[in-house]
Write a protein that holds these residues in place. Sequence first.
Motif, PDB file in Angstrom:
ATOM      1  N   VAL A  36      -4.137   9.058 -12.519  1.00  0.00           N
ATOM      2  CA  VAL A  36      -3.159   8.095 -11.997  1.00  0.00           C
ATOM      3  C   VAL A  36      -3.021   8.257 -10.490  1.00  0.00           C
ATOM      4  O   VAL A  36      -2.979   7.274  -9.735  1.00  0.00           O
ATOM      5  CB  VAL A  36      -1.790   8.283 -12.694  1.00  0.00           C
ATOM      6  N   ILE A  37      -2.947   9.504 -10.033  1.00  0.00           N
ATOM      7  CA  ILE A  37      -2.842   9.786  -8.597  1.00  0.00           C
ATOM      8  C   ILE A  37      -4.040   9.203  -7.861  1.00  0.00           C
ATOM      9  O   ILE A  37      -3.876   8.507  -6.848  1.00  0.00           O
ATOM     10  CB  ILE A  37      -2.749  11.306  -8.366  1.00  0.00           C
ATOM     11  N   ARG A  38      -5.236   9.496  -8.359  1.00  0.00           N
ATOM     12  CA  ARG A  38      -6.460   8.973  -7.731  1.00  0.00           C
ATOM     13  C   ARG A  38      -6.436   7.445  -7.671  1.00  0.00           C
ATOM     14  O   ARG A  38      -6.767   6.848  -6.627  1.00  0.00           O
ATOM     15  CB  ARG A  38      -7.672   9.434  -8.535  1.00  0.00           C
ATOM     16  N   ASP A  39      -6.023   6.805  -8.747  1.00  0.00           N
ATOM     17  CA  ASP A  39      -6.041   5.340  -8.794  1.00  0.00           C
ATOM     18  C   ASP A  39      -5.050   4.727  -7.802  1.00  0.00           C
ATOM     19  O   ASP A  39      -5.346   3.700  -7.180  1.00  0.00           O
ATOM     20  CB  ASP A  39      -5.738   4.856 -10.213  1.00  0.00           C
ATOM     21  N   HIS A  40      -3.877   5.351  -7.651  1.00  0.00           N
ATOM     22  CA  HIS A  40      -2.900   4.807  -6.705  1.00  0.00           C
ATOM     23  C   HIS A  40      -3.353   4.999  -5.267  1.00  0.00           C
ATOM     24  O   HIS A  40      -3.185   4.095  -4.427  1.00  0.00           O
ATOM     25  CB  HIS A  40      -1.524   5.436  -6.934  1.00  0.00           C
ATOM     26  N   TRP A  41      -3.933   6.142  -4.957  1.00  0.00           N
ATOM     27  CA  TRP A  41      -4.430   6.341  -3.595  1.00  0.00           C
ATOM     28  C   TRP A  41      -5.623   5.441  -3.302  1.00  0.00           C
ATOM     29  O   TRP A  41      -5.765   4.939  -2.182  1.00  0.00           O
ATOM     30  CB  TRP A  41      -4.779   7.808  -3.377  1.00  0.00           C
ATOM     31  N   THR A  42      -6.463   5.219  -4.304  1.00  0.00           N
ATOM     32  CA  THR A  42      -7.578   4.291  -4.132  1.00  0.00           C
ATOM     33  C   THR A  42      -7.058   2.887  -3.846  1.00  0.00           C
ATOM     34  O   THR A  42      -7.571   2.176  -2.964  1.00  0.00           O
ATOM     35  CB  THR A  42      -8.465   4.278  -5.387  1.00  0.00           C
ATOM     36  N   LYS A  43      -6.024   2.482  -4.581  1.00  0.00           N
ATOM     37  CA  LYS A  43      -5.430   1.157  -4.372  1.00  0.00           C
ATOM     38  C   LYS A  43      -4.817   1.064  -2.980  1.00  0.00           C
ATOM     39  O   LYS A  43      -4.961   0.034  -2.299  1.00  0.00           O
ATOM     40  CB  LYS A  43      -4.355   0.893  -5.433  1.00  0.00           C
ATOM     41  N   CYS A  44      -4.138   2.123  -2.548  1.00  0.00           N
ATOM     42  CA  CYS A  44      -3.562   2.128  -1.201  1.00  0.00           C
ATOM     43  C   CYS A  44      -4.653   1.893  -0.154  1.00  0.00           C
ATOM     44  O   CYS A  44      -4.474   1.089   0.764  1.00  0.00           O
ATOM     45  CB  CYS A  44      -2.850   3.456  -0.937  1.00  0.00           C
ATOM     46  N   LEU A  45      -5.782   2.576  -0.310  1.00  0.00           N
ATOM     47  CA  LEU A  45      -6.852   2.456   0.682  1.00  0.00           C
ATOM     48  C   LEU A  45      -7.573   1.120   0.598  1.00  0.00           C
ATOM     49  O   LEU A  45      -8.132   0.651   1.584  1.00  0.00           O
ATOM     50  CB  LEU A  45      -7.837   3.615   0.522  1.00  0.00           C
ATOM     51  N   GLU A  46      -7.538   0.488  -0.569  1.00  0.00           N
ATOM     52  CA  GLU A  46      -8.069  -0.875  -0.664  1.00  0.00           C
ATOM     53  C   GLU A  46      -7.209  -1.834   0.153  1.00  0.00           C
ATOM     54  O   GLU A  46      -7.718  -2.749   0.801  1.00  0.00           O
ATOM     55  CB  GLU A  46      -8.097  -1.328  -2.124  1.00  0.00           C
ATOM     56  N   LEU A  47      -5.896  -1.606   0.111  1.00  0.00           N
ATOM     57  CA  LEU A  47      -4.948  -2.489   0.802  1.00  0.00           C
ATOM     58  C   LEU A  47      -4.766  -2.115   2.262  1.00  0.00           C
ATOM     59  O   LEU A  47      -4.447  -2.968   3.094  1.00  0.00           O
ATOM     60  CB  LEU A  47      -3.591  -2.424   0.083  1.00  0.00           C
ATOM     61  N   CYS A  48      -4.963  -0.829   2.580  1.00  0.00           N
ATOM     62  CA  CYS A  48      -4.758  -0.342   3.949  1.00  0.00           C
ATOM     63  C   CYS A  48      -5.796   0.743   4.231  1.00  0.00           C
ATOM     64  O   CYS A  48      -5.490   1.941   4.198  1.00  0.00           O
ATOM     65  CB  CYS A  48      -3.330   0.214   4.080  1.00  0.00           C
ATOM     66  N   PRO A  53       0.811  -1.228   0.000  1.00  0.00           N
ATOM     67  CA  PRO A  53       0.000   0.000   0.000  1.00  0.00           C
ATOM     68  C   PRO A  53       0.838   1.270   0.000  1.00  0.00           C
ATOM     69  O   PRO A  53       0.450   2.275  -0.607  1.00  0.00           O
ATOM     70  CB  PRO A  53      -0.831  -0.119   1.290  1.00  0.00           C
ATOM     71  N   TYR A  54       2.014   1.218   0.657  1.00  0.00           N
ATOM     72  CA  TYR A  54       2.814   2.437   0.783  1.00  0.00           C
ATOM     73  C   TYR A  54       3.549   2.771  -0.506  1.00  0.00           C
ATOM     74  O   TYR A  54       3.892   3.936  -0.732  1.00  0.00           O
ATOM     75  CB  TYR A  54       3.761   2.305   1.963  1.00  0.00           C
ATOM     76  N   ALA A  55       3.754   1.785  -1.357  1.00  0.00           N
ATOM     77  CA  ALA A  55       4.278   2.080  -2.690  1.00  0.00           C
ATOM     78  C   ALA A  55       3.267   2.922  -3.457  1.00  0.00           C
ATOM     79  O   ALA A  55       3.618   3.935  -4.075  1.00  0.00           O
ATOM     80  CB  ALA A  55       4.580   0.781  -3.440  1.00  0.00           C
ATOM     81  N   HIS A  56       1.998   2.536  -3.397  1.00  0.00           N
ATOM     82  CA  HIS A  56       0.943   3.293  -4.073  1.00  0.00           C
ATOM     83  C   HIS A  56       0.762   4.668  -3.431  1.00  0.00           C
ATOM     84  O   HIS A  56       0.569   5.668  -4.133  1.00  0.00           O
ATOM     85  CB  HIS A  56      -0.368   2.516  -4.028  1.00  0.00           C
ATOM     86  N   LYS A  57       0.835   4.714  -2.118  1.00  0.00           N
ATOM     87  CA  LYS A  57       0.677   5.989  -1.413  1.00  0.00           C
ATOM     88  C   LYS A  57       1.719   6.998  -1.866  1.00  0.00           C
ATOM     89  O   LYS A  57       1.383   8.131  -2.258  1.00  0.00           O
ATOM     90  CB  LYS A  57       0.803   5.743   0.092  1.00  0.00           C
ATOM     91  N   TRP A  58       2.992   6.615  -1.826  1.00  0.00           N
ATOM     92  CA  TRP A  58       4.056   7.563  -2.130  1.00  0.00           C
ATOM     93  C   TRP A  58       4.201   7.802  -3.620  1.00  0.00           C
ATOM     94  O   TRP A  58       4.655   8.881  -4.039  1.00  0.00           O
ATOM     95  CB  TRP A  58       5.362   7.108  -1.469  1.00  0.00           C
ATOM     96  N   LEU A  59       3.752   6.863  -4.438  1.00  0.00           N
ATOM     97  CA  LEU A  59       3.733   7.113  -5.874  1.00  0.00           C
ATOM     98  C   LEU A  59       2.745   8.246  -6.167  1.00  0.00           C
ATOM     99  O   LEU A  59       3.045   9.190  -6.916  1.00  0.00           O
ATOM    100  CB  LEU A  59       3.338   5.831  -6.616  1.00  0.00           C
ATOM    101  N   GLY A  60       1.566   8.164  -5.549  1.00  0.00           N
ATOM    102  CA  GLY A  60       0.575   9.223  -5.727  1.00  0.00           C
ATOM    103  C   GLY A  60       1.043  10.560  -5.190  1.00  0.00           C
ATOM    104  O   GLY A  60       0.856  11.603  -5.825  1.00  0.00           O
TER     105      GLY A  60
END
Length: 200
Positions: A110-122, A82-89
């Motif tokens: 892209v930013i929205r999608d990575h943060w959404t993925k982060c919140l799905e995982l965490c 999740p933190y890879a997606h968080k910091w990528l965004g």
Amino acid sequence: MGSEDLQRRADEFVENGQVTEAFAMFEKEYEGHADDVEATWRYARVLYQMGEEIDDAKTKEAHFRKGLEMAQKAEQQDPKCPYAHKWLGICLSKMADFLPTKEKIGNAFVIRDHWTKCLELCPDDASTTYAMGKWCHTVSNIGFVERNAAKLLFAKPPTSNYEEAEKYYLKAYDLDPQCDAPLALGDLYVDMKRPADAKT
């Protein structure tokens, strides 16, 4: 230095506001842990934080760009981190200051999608929840001229609404009452023309 020691010291430095020390440690130690996603996303984090502290525009951009590269690498190492997606965004959002309009608008998706993925995982990550609220708030405030310009570049530009932003801000506050959500909510309620709520 072992991987666990690197991670522990990195987190301690960040918690204590010792960004320069964390950066110096990663500059020295990262190559020995370059295959470790836990080291990689933490390196992205400290590169972003160093960029925030630097005044020189070129050096600031260089740190954000390298932070983005590290976050992208972390996401490739483990797409379920999740933190890879968080910091990528986060790093990608900072690059908006250095990019042309079309790329900036494209990156919003892209930013929205990575943060959404982060919140799905965490789902209990308060800062990413707050960031999603900020994203929704910012997109909701895009003016008529900017939105029509975006339509020329994309068939469907990014959209959101104030209610969605409010939902994320309130959840972020529930997760971490020390976050910036109360101030952001005040600004949001002004935009929503709810002055009574803005004062609470």
